[in-house]
Scaffold this motif. Structure first.
Motif, mmCIF file in Angstrom:
data_model
loop_
_atom_site.group_PDB
_atom_site.id
_atom_site.type_symbol
_atom_site.label_atom_id
_atom_site.label_comp_id
_atom_site.label_asym_id
_atom_site.label_seq_id
_atom_site.Cartn_x
_atom_site.Cartn_y
_atom_site.Cartn_z
ATOM 1 N N TYR A 103 -8.160 15.533 16.687
ATOM 2 C CA TYR A 103 -7.743 15.083 15.351
ATOM 3 C C TYR A 103 -8.114 16.055 14.240
ATOM 4 N N ARG A 125 -8.944 13.884 10.613
ATOM 5 C CA ARG A 125 -8.353 12.705 10.019
ATOM 6 C C ARG A 125 -8.033 11.701 11.114
ATOM 7 N N ASP A 127 -7.022 7.513 11.649
ATOM 8 C CA ASP A 127 -6.694 6.223 11.025
ATOM 9 C C ASP A 127 -6.582 6.348 9.512
ATOM 10 N N CYS A 128 -5.900 7.361 9.099
ATOM 11 C CA CYS A 128 -5.661 7.542 7.662
ATOM 12 C C CYS A 128 -6.935 7.707 6.854
ATOM 13 N N GLN A 151 -8.592 11.015 -0.739
ATOM 14 C CA GLN A 151 -7.341 10.405 -0.355
ATOM 15 C C GLN A 151 -6.709 11.191 0.778
ATOM 16 N N ASP A 152 -6.655 12.491 0.529
ATOM 17 C CA ASP A 152 -5.985 13.365 1.482
ATOM 18 C C ASP A 152 -6.628 14.734 1.304
#
Lengths: 420, 560
Positions: A103, A125, A127-128, A151-152
């Motif tokens: 991941y 990352r 599961d979001c 957030q990202d």
């Protein structure tokens, strides 16, 4: 598909290797004994040895594909990022072991090594949610694994002292988080909400300052003691401060000495006729620079501070505002104010500081390289026939020479040392 | 009482009603008013008799007497009859009554006067009051109009204010709305992103499974031989011990970083404290000696009053490098206090100086102006005298030249002049010869330098030729690259030589400059010979600064 290894001083070809496909990326190992050649289309990485030209190594990712490849700091492991960022494979050149990191985050800077090469931070990352894993490079043991409040996640970067990790969010949210080596959140900084956020960051070489360039055309500097903003640098289209020096590049009219015209024309004469010399003039303040406002409905607009670099002695910070693409702004860090603005005729492609002195080399896509130092600045014409459009440049670690790259050629520029 | 008559005239002509009003003072009962009118009106002398005759005639004497008696008794006067009955008049009582009536009349007249005076006064007062009233009314009107105007303006401004408030509120509402929209869109977007990401993750997993399940033989590493580790050690197994060791190492790294930072901060702190101490000492030295105030000691808990003791204490404490709160506070407080005192001191000094300066300036101005005027007067006098002297001298000269005076005296005079001229000429010749010598010297040094230059140039050309030859020979063996690289340096080398040559020539020029120094000073005097005409022409200007001697000489030259 050849790999040519030359001597840095004499440009003599030392070795010649042939690879299987078009090479997209090359990297030296940390001990300068091996070279990694990555061919993303075929998904192959070939490693060559400088000491033993017969030694070869080929890593084939097969159907997993290859998106990125790099060395580990010890120079004996290769980290391959497979397509779609499915996983990062750690191939070892010493043992037969292979490790996988699952991941990994598909972002610009998802992998970061500390300067001393001890630790590696990987952005993940699941599961979001974003996570950071810190590995010990010597045995690839997972040291810490923690989630980040982003957030990202867009990028991670270690401070030069290796104790603080800067993690910043996507440009839709201005947020930068500072984590200690052991995973504790030291501080969060958010300058504003809603508008486009961080575009680029740079650590100062002493780890004292963190410069954050954002889409609102400002650079904010955080200090390492309180992690709070100590100052803001603005990049307006009009430079009004009387103490700022503005160097403007102007074209020198070529001096054609008609008496000496000979046939066939000599190389030097041909150059001088077809290429325009340029020099720097000092413009009187206030100076208004060329400001470009791109269309607001496109993604990734060319606005904001796109390039940031600290000089190696920690005294200067060079920035480029993408709204004013022809200018390089040089800030004095000791006084925390704007010291020099270089106004070029073409858009600035890249700049890099000399690793030893406060000397900045700038290239703007034409055949000139520009050097600035506190003593002044100079425009140097590359003496080649025809066009040589410099796209990027790279300094030698001793600061005595630099490589200038165009699309198909390259040349090495040697700088004289001042004998005191 | 002197106005009796004047009073009576208007009384008669005026209405009987006025008198009726004015005499309201008298305590007369109303029913007897009408009859009183008749009594009080004093008719004029002309109508007096007719009036009296109308009342009493020869026929009705007794009736009129009885009538009078009745009236008088009602008034309170004694009866005029001799006795209670009988028709004989008591003359004495009649006279008394008359007298009393007259007295009453006088009193009434006086009262009337007073009343009329008051009446006039009141009348003027009333006029005055009416004027005031009129003015005040006007003013009131004006202020009312003003108030109306201001009220109107106030209303307009208030309405404007209300509009602006409304606009502001609208804008704020809009901003709030937009922010809400943005946040809602952001949440929606995040939700959508998450959904898409989950889908994407599923795809990735599926792909990963597929990739791994294929067991691609291709995914492999081909190595000729495995390479040793960079540090030469063998790989170690991953165990708990290694985990612990890694943790330890990490913490060590962090701790060392913190320690380093703390050391830096301590060093900085110590330096700053030293600087503060120094500053404090200097400030104290600048201030005028303060008297000790024992009261201050008891005021604060900290000992601040005696600066010397402070220094001693703090120095002692700093030696132990205590950085506890109290010491820091002490130092900063004491510095602040001293700084404030210094500031006050400087301010007072500034005031003093400005006062003194302004005073001094005034005096200076006065003195200098006076002096200046005196001096200018003196100078003007001097100028006048000089001018006159010059004129007289010129006249004398003219006379001398023109008049055929004694031969002896002229000869003598001429001799003197000639001697003077000769001496001057000799001096000038000497100077000229000196200059000539200097010129020769310079010329010689120039030629030597030129010869040297030529020689050096020749040598350089030879060197260059030899070097180029060498270069050319070596060129055939080297690559072209080295030529590119070394070529610029070759040029630089030659320019260096050029620089050296230039330097040597410039050095030779310096002695020339030095020699020409004294020469140029003497040149000022030589123009007398070179440009005689221009000099004499120039000296004809009657400048005030020109020396009278030169003037005289030029005059002599002209004659000769």
């Amino acid at each position: 598909y050849r790999l040519v290894v030359r001597d840095a001083g004499t440009l003599q070809i030392l070795q010649l290797y042939t690879c299987l496909d078009q090479i997209q990326y090359i990297e030296w190992s940390s001990d300068s004994l091996f070279i990694l050649c990555a061919m993303y289309k075929r998904g192959i990485v070939q490693v060559w040895s400088l000491e033993q030209p017969d030694w070869h190594c080929k890593i084939d990712e097969g159907s997993a594909g290859l998106v990125a490849s790099c060395w580990s700091p010890d120079g004996r492991h290769i980290l391959n990022t497979t397509e779609f960022h499915l996983r990062i494979t750690v191939w070892s050149l010493c043992t037969k072991s292979v490790s996988y990191i699952k991941y990994p985050k598909a972002c610009q800077q998802g992998l970061a090594f500390t300067k001393d090469g001890r630790y590696m931070a990987v952005a993940e990352r699941r599961d979001c949610k974003d996570f950071i894993s810190i590995f010990v490079c010597s045995d690839w043991q997972l040291l810490r694994h923690f989630d980040t409040e982003t957030q990202d996640l867009f990028g991670i970067e270690w401070a030069p002292n290796g104790c603080v990790l800067a993690v910043w969010d996507t440009c839709l949210e201005y947020k930068i988080l500072l984590y200690s080596l052991d995973g504790r959140l030291l501080s969060t900084y958010q300058a504003y909400e809603w508008s486009l956020g961080i575009k680029s960051i740079a650590w100062s070489p002493s780890s004292q300052f963190l410069a954050i360039g954002s889409y609102d055309e400002k650079v904010r500097i955080l200090n390492h003691v309180t992690w709070k903003k100590i100052t803001e640098f603005e990049h307006p289209a009009t430079v009004a401060n009387a103490k700022t020096i503005v160097y403007k590049e102007v074209e020198k009219s070529p001096s054609a000495e008609t008496q000496r015209l000979s046939f066939p024309p000599t190389r030097a004469l041909a150059n001088s006729l077809f290429s325009t010399q340029s020099k720097y003039d000092i413009s009187q303040v206030p100076v208004s620079l060329q400001y470009i406002k791109p269309a607001a409905d496109r993604a990734n607009p060319k606005v904001g501070i796109g390039m940031l670099a600290f000089s190696s002695d920690n005294c200067f910070l060079a920035t480029k505002n993408d709204n004013i693409p022809n200018a390089v702004w040089i800030w004095d860090i000791q006084k925390l104010k704007l010291s020099v603005v270089l106004e070029q005729l073409c858009a600035v492609q890249s700049f890099q500081w000399d690793p030893r002195q406060p000397r900045l080399a700038v290239c703007t896509g034409n055949s000139k390289v520009y050097l600035w130092s506190p003593a002044g600045c100079v425009s140097v014409q590359v003496p080649v026939e025809g066009d040589f459009q410099i796209v990027s440049l790279s300094w030698h670690s001793s600061g005595d020479s630099m490589a200038l790259l165009s699309k198909e050629n390259f040349c090495v520029c040697y700088l004289e040392r001042d004998e005191v | 009482m002197g106005d009796w008559k004047t009073v009576t005239v208007p009384v008669l002509s005026s209405d009987s009603k006025n008198i009726f009003q004015c005499t309201s003072e008298n305590k007369i009962s109303p029913p007897s008013m009408n009859s009183q009118v008749l009594h009080l009106t004093l008719p004029s002398s002309k109508s007096m008799h007719s009036f009296f005759s109308a009342f009493c005639t020869e026929e009705n004497i007794e009736q009129s007497i009885s009538y009078l008696d009745a009236e008088l008794t009602t008034l309170g006067f004694p009866s005029i009859y001799a006795e209670s009955k009988g028709k004989e008049l008591n003359l004495i009582s009649v006279i008394n009554c008359m007298n009393e009536l007259l007295a009453l009349q006088n009193k009434n007249l006086r009262a009337q006067e007073e009343v009329e005076m008051q009446h006039l006064k009141l009348g003027s007062d009333m006029d005055h009051l009416q004027n005031c009233y009129a003015k005040l009314k006007e003013q009131l009107e004006l202020s009312k109009r003003e108030i109306v105007g201001l009220q109107e303006r106030d209303r307009q401004l208030q309405s404007k204010n209300r509009n602006l408030h409304q606009l502001l509120k609208n804008e704020k509402d809009e901003v709030q709305k937009l922010q809400n929209i943005i946040s809602s869109r952001a949440t929606q977007y995040n939700h959508d992103m998450k959904r898409k990401e989950r889908e994407y993750n599923k795809l990735k997993e599926r792909l990963h499974q597929l990739v791994m399940s294929k067991k691609d033989k291709k995914i492999a590493m081909e190595v000729l031989n495995y390479v040793g580790r960079a540090n030469g050690k063998r790989g170690a197994w991953r165990t708990d011990k290694t985990e612990a060791r890694n943790e330890e190492e990490m913490y060590k790294v962090l701790l060392s970083d913190y320690e380093q930072r703390q050391k830096q901060l301590l060093v900085e702190n110590a330096e700053l404290k030293k600087v503060l101490q120094q500053m404090k000492k200097e400030i104290i030295s600048l201030l005028p000696p303060q008297k000790q105030k024992p009261k201050e000691r008891s005021e604060d808990g900290l000992v601040l009053s005696d600066p010397e003791e402070d220094i001693g204490e703090l120095n002692k404490e700093n030696m132990w490098e205590l950085s506890c709160e109290t010491v820091r506070e002490q130092l900063t407080n004491s510095i602040r206090k001293q700084w404030r005192m210094l500031k006050n001191h400087v301010e007072t000094l500034d005031n003093q100086v400005s006062r003194v300066y302004s005073g001094a300036l005034n005096e200076k101005d006065v003195i200098s102006r006076e002096d200046h005027e005196l001096e200018t007067e003196k100078l003007e006098l001097e100028i006048q005298q000089c001018k006159e002297m010059i004129k007289t001298q010129q006249q004398l000269l003219q006379q001398q030249l023109m008049s055929p005076c004694d031969d002896d005296t002229t000869l003598l005079l001429q001799d003197c002049y000639l001697l003077e001229e000769r001496e001057r000429l000799q001096e000038e010749w000497r100077l000229f010869r000196e200059q000539k010598k200097n010129f020769e010297k310079e010329r010689r040094s120039f030629t030597e330098a030129a010869i040297r230059l030529g020689l050096e140039r020749k040598a350089f050309e030879e060197d260059r030729g030899a070097w180029l030859k060498q270069q050319f020979l070596s060129m055939s063996t080297d690559y072209k690259h080295s030529e590119n690289v070394t070529a610029p340096s070759a040029f630089l080398g030659s320019s260096d030589q050029d620089n050296r040559l230039v330097k040597s020539t410039s050095q030779q020029r310096k002695p020339h400059c030095m020699l020409s120094g004294p020469v140029s000073a003497e040149r000022c005097q030589t123009p007398q010979y070179i440009t005689r005409n221009s000099y004499s022409a120039a000296s004809k200007k009657p400048a005030g600064d020109s020396k009278p001697n030169l003037w005289v000489e030029s005059g002599k030259e002209e004659t000769e």
